[in-house]
Design a protein around this motif. Structure first.
Motif, mmCIF file in Angstrom:
data_model
loop_
_atom_site.group_PDB
_atom_site.id
_atom_site.type_symbol
_atom_site.label_atom_id
_atom_site.label_comp_id
_atom_site.label_asym_id
_atom_site.label_seq_id
_atom_site.Cartn_x
_atom_site.Cartn_y
_atom_site.Cartn_z
ATOM 1 N N GLY A 61 17.844 32.904 -35.341
ATOM 2 C CA GLY A 61 18.935 31.979 -35.095
ATOM 3 C C GLY A 61 19.895 32.373 -33.991
ATOM 4 O O GLY A 61 20.936 31.757 -33.833
ATOM 5 N N GLY A 70 13.641 32.075 -38.515
ATOM 6 C CA GLY A 70 14.568 32.037 -39.635
ATOM 7 C C GLY A 70 14.187 33.058 -40.692
ATOM 8 O O GLY A 70 13.751 34.164 -40.364
ATOM 9 N N ARG A 91 15.411 33.025 -27.677
ATOM 10 C CA ARG A 91 15.883 33.100 -29.062
ATOM 11 C C ARG A 91 15.177 34.287 -29.704
ATOM 12 O O ARG A 91 14.110 34.701 -29.273
ATOM 13 N N ASP A 130 14.680 27.627 -36.041
ATOM 14 C CA ASP A 130 15.167 28.817 -36.742
ATOM 15 C C ASP A 130 16.542 28.604 -37.362
ATOM 16 O O ASP A 130 17.295 29.540 -37.557
ATOM 17 N N PHE A 131 16.863 27.365 -37.689
ATOM 18 C CA PHE A 131 18.125 27.062 -38.355
ATOM 19 C C PHE A 131 17.857 25.982 -39.407
ATOM 20 O O PHE A 131 16.938 25.175 -39.272
#
Length: 131
Positions: free
Chosen positions: A125, A69, A121, A43-44
């Motif tokens: 992010g 993301g 998470r 997610d980055f």
């Protein structure tokens, strides 16, 4: 006549640049389509494919990754388990699947029993605990 020609070019240039009005700023962000990764993607940025075991079973619906993301498709209060042993930001240097690679159906069938992550998470992010 020659003096007139020397002044004409700068005068015309100044007139042209002074009459242009500023256009309103337009911002367009096109993130494109989500990466096609067999076990999800991080997610980055740069949104590389995550290896099997990074995401917990709640990140999948019918065997399909719900996204992360900019392409996250979970509900607003979603927090799912991840195993940071498979996160390159936490020191993981192992193998990564390639984009477009297909998931091993046998692994996904037993994913819930084999998952060992304890971190959370939110798909956007952020690390943390569910609220």
């Amino acid at each position: 006549m020659r003096t007139w020609k020397l002044f004409a070019v700068p005068v015309l240039a100044a007139a042209f640049f002074s009459n242009t009005s500023p256009a309103p700023a337009q911002i367009s962000v096109n993130i494109g389509v989500a990466p096609v990764c067999p076990y999800g993607y991080y997610d980055f940025a740069p949104y590389n494919c995550a290896p099997y075991g990074y995401y917990g079973p709640e990140w999948f619906t019918g065997g399909v990754f719900i996204g992360a993301g900019p392409w996250f498709h979970g509900h607003h209060d979603f927090y799912g388990h991840v195993d940071n042993h498979f996160d390159p930001n936490h020191g993981y240097h192992g193998a990564f699947p390639n984009r477009g690679e297909h998931a091993d159906a046998h692994l996904m069938q037993h994913h819930a029993e084999n998952f060992h992550g304890g971190d959370f998470r939110d798909g956007r992010g952020h690390e943390g605990r569910p609220r």
